[in-house]
Design a protein around this motif. Structure first.
Motif, short mmCIF file in Angstrom:
data_model
loop_
_atom_site.label_atom_id
_atom_site.label_comp_id
_atom_site.label_asym_id
_atom_site.label_seq_id
_atom_site.Cartn_x
_atom_site.Cartn_y
_atom_site.Cartn_z
N SER A 91 0.85 -1.20 0.00
CA SER A 91 0.00 0.00 0.00
C SER A 91 0.88 1.24 0.00
O SER A 91 2.01 1.21 0.49
CB SER A 91 -0.92 0.01 1.22
N PHE A 92 0.34 2.34 -0.54
CA PHE A 92 1.09 3.59 -0.56
C PHE A 92 0.13 4.76 -0.75
O PHE A 92 -1.03 4.59 -1.12
CB PHE A 92 2.14 3.59 -1.67
N THR A 93 0.65 5.98 -0.49
CA THR A 93 -0.10 7.21 -0.70
C THR A 93 0.63 8.06 -1.72
O THR A 93 1.83 8.31 -1.58
CB THR A 93 -0.25 8.00 0.62
N PRO A 119 11.94 9.79 6.49
CA PRO A 119 10.78 9.76 5.60
C PRO A 119 10.52 8.44 4.92
O PRO A 119 9.43 8.22 4.41
CB PRO A 119 11.09 10.85 4.59
N GLY A 120 11.49 7.53 4.85
CA GLY A 120 11.26 6.19 4.31
C GLY A 120 11.22 6.16 2.80
O GLY A 120 11.88 6.94 2.11
N LYS A 145 -4.50 0.97 -1.60
CA LYS A 145 -4.36 -0.05 -0.56
C LYS A 145 -4.39 -1.46 -1.16
O LYS A 145 -5.17 -1.74 -2.06
CB LYS A 145 -5.48 0.08 0.48
N ASN A 146 -3.53 -2.29 -0.60
CA ASN A 146 -3.54 -3.72 -0.90
C ASN A 146 -3.45 -3.99 -2.40
O ASN A 146 -4.20 -4.80 -2.94
CB ASN A 146 -4.80 -4.38 -0.31
N LEU A 147 -2.52 -3.31 -3.07
CA LEU A 147 -2.27 -3.59 -4.48
C LEU A 147 -1.62 -4.96 -4.60
O LEU A 147 -0.55 -5.21 -4.05
CB LEU A 147 -1.34 -2.51 -5.06
N LYS A 148 -2.28 -5.88 -5.32
CA LYS A 148 -1.79 -7.26 -5.38
C LYS A 148 -2.08 -7.88 -6.73
O LYS A 148 -2.97 -7.44 -7.47
CB LYS A 148 -2.43 -8.09 -4.27
N LYS A 184 6.00 9.37 -7.00
CA LYS A 184 6.37 9.93 -5.70
C LYS A 184 5.31 9.54 -4.67
O LYS A 184 4.12 9.77 -4.86
CB LYS A 184 6.49 11.45 -5.77
N VAL A 185 5.76 8.94 -3.57
CA VAL A 185 4.84 8.37 -2.59
C VAL A 185 5.34 8.61 -1.17
O VAL A 185 6.46 9.06 -0.95
CB VAL A 185 4.68 6.84 -2.81
N ASN A 186 4.49 8.28 -0.21
CA ASN A 186 4.90 8.14 1.19
C ASN A 186 4.00 7.10 1.85
O ASN A 186 3.11 6.53 1.21
CB ASN A 186 4.87 9.49 1.93
N ASN A 187 4.24 6.85 3.13
CA ASN A 187 3.44 5.90 3.89
C ASN A 187 3.31 4.56 3.16
O ASN A 187 2.21 4.01 3.02
CB ASN A 187 2.05 6.50 4.17
N VAL A 188 4.43 4.04 2.70
CA VAL A 188 4.45 2.75 1.99
C VAL A 188 4.48 1.62 3.01
O VAL A 188 5.28 1.64 3.96
CB VAL A 188 5.67 2.66 1.05
#
Length: 379
Positions: free
Chosen positions: A56-58, A278-279, A137-140, A228-232
């Motif tokens: 998942s990511f934002t 920041p991850g 969310k929950n990319l699968k 570009k993402v965060n909260n992965v």
């Protein structure tokens, strides 16, 4: 009086050995700085490749392209759409009234409503663009039925799904919906009709679940790069529904490798990846690893037995970001391996840093020993 005498003796010793004492102080300062630079955490760039069951990511940038030119789709299921509009030419044997319409206003009448799109010929998902703060969310990827699934959670701006039906009819099935100005049918009977149009776009303003039935011969990449993402998160919750204390988090990592500060960490199945903020900041590439061929077979020996197993399937994710600490372990609270960035690790390997710190410690001990020995022998 004795302490005053000792101080005067020490001061005379310093004046007598001024050059050595100056060198000693400078050396001592450099030694402490080298230890400080080698130990204190400093944020650094990292990169890695992971094979995962889901993640998942934002999104952190407007108009970020996630999917592009997904062709030969056999079916699309969208669950959770509350209200949307379809425009084009409609045809239905069960509802001749639809033949007169050019536009349908459709609204959900239950929580788990589903829109199913079944192409009858060439049909392409042209693109899926994400707005800033959209949560995926929950990319699968499920290899046994070639299904790509994920949940979309738009923030304040809607997300658009754009399709190109090439003018061919599309079979639309509505389960749990009603059409404005048409008699409401029984809730358990899906509405079916054909839609012919040259353009087909759905505006998504609320959380929905997306299932894409991919073609078996899908060869070209369908995910765009450098998102570009965060909260992965490479994990998923396991919720019992009985007691919150029973809920767990399960790692979705199958295998992988992370590199930072000239060090590598290998990840094995079910291990957690713990990255300080920041991850992960960029998804460099996402690839589908399908159920595949003999070249992916693995040989394993257990005692006198030889086992042949297929390589794992899922999503291969190339990531990069910035952090001062990366940890790995089966239990996120008790990691077993760690990479920690420091100022010196930007330029030197871990062995060189350990050697510098060891040498510095030994040099301090030698200088202090010489200092005390000579001071004790001085008059």
């Amino acid at each position: 009086m004795r302490s005053k005498h000792n101080f005067k003796s020490f001061w005379r010793f310093i004046r007598k050995n001024l050059k050595f004492c100056t060198v000693f102080i400078v050396t001592l300062a450099l030694v402490f700085l080298s230890i400080f630079w080698g130990i204190i955490p400093v944020k650094q760039n990292f990169e890695g490749n992971l094979l995962v069951k889901s993640f998942s990511f934002t999104c952190q940038e407007n108009e970020s392209l996630l999917l592009k030119d997904v062709d030969n789709l056999s079916q699309i299921d969208l669950s959770g759409l509350k209200k949307f509009t379809l425009a084009g030419t409609f045809s239905s044997l069960a509802d001749p009234e639809l033949d007169k319409r050019e536009r349908l206003e459709i609204e959900s009448i239950r929580e788990n409503s589903t829109l199913t799109i079944t192409p009858t010929a060439d049909f392409i998902l042209q693109e899926l663009r994400l707005q800033k703060e959209t949560r995926v969310k929950n990319l699968k990827y499920a290899p046994f039925n070639n299904l790509l699934a994920f949940s979309l959670q738009p923030n304040s701006q809607p997300v658009n799904l754009s399709f190109n039906p090439s003018g061919n009819p599309i079979k639309i099935t509505l389960s749990g919906y009603k059409i404005a100005n048409l008699p409401l049918k029984k809730e358990d009977i899906p509405l079916e009709f054909n839609l012919s149009t040259t353009e087909f776009q759905l505006e998504i303003q609320q959380a929905i679940d997306v299932n894409l039935q991919l073609a078996q011969d899908q060869e070209q990449p369908i995910f765009w790069r450098n998102i570009k993402v965060n909260n992965v998160r490479f994990e998923r919750p396991i919720i019992t529904g009985n007691n919150v204390r029973d809920d767990l988090v399960e790692s979705t990592i199958i295998s992988g490798n992370i590199r930072m500060a000239q060090q590598d960490l290998k990840l094995e199945e079910n291990q957690f990846l713990i990255v300080e903020k920041p991850g992960v900041e960029i998804l460099n590439q996402i690839k589908i690893i399908p159920k595949d061929t003999n070249q992916n077979l693995k040989l394993k020996t257990t005692g006198e037995n030889l086992q042949i197993t297929e390589a794992s399937q899922g999503l291969e994710v190339s990531v990069s970001g910035n952090t001062n600490s990366i940890q790995v372990g089966l239990n996120p609270r008790l990691p077993i391996a760690q990479i920690q960035g420091s100022f010196l690790s930007r330029y030197l390997g871990s062995e060189a840093i350990v050697a510098i710190i060891s040498f510095s410690g030994g040099l301090i001990v030698s200088l202090l020993s010489w200092l005390f020995d000579n001071f004790a022998a001085s008059p």
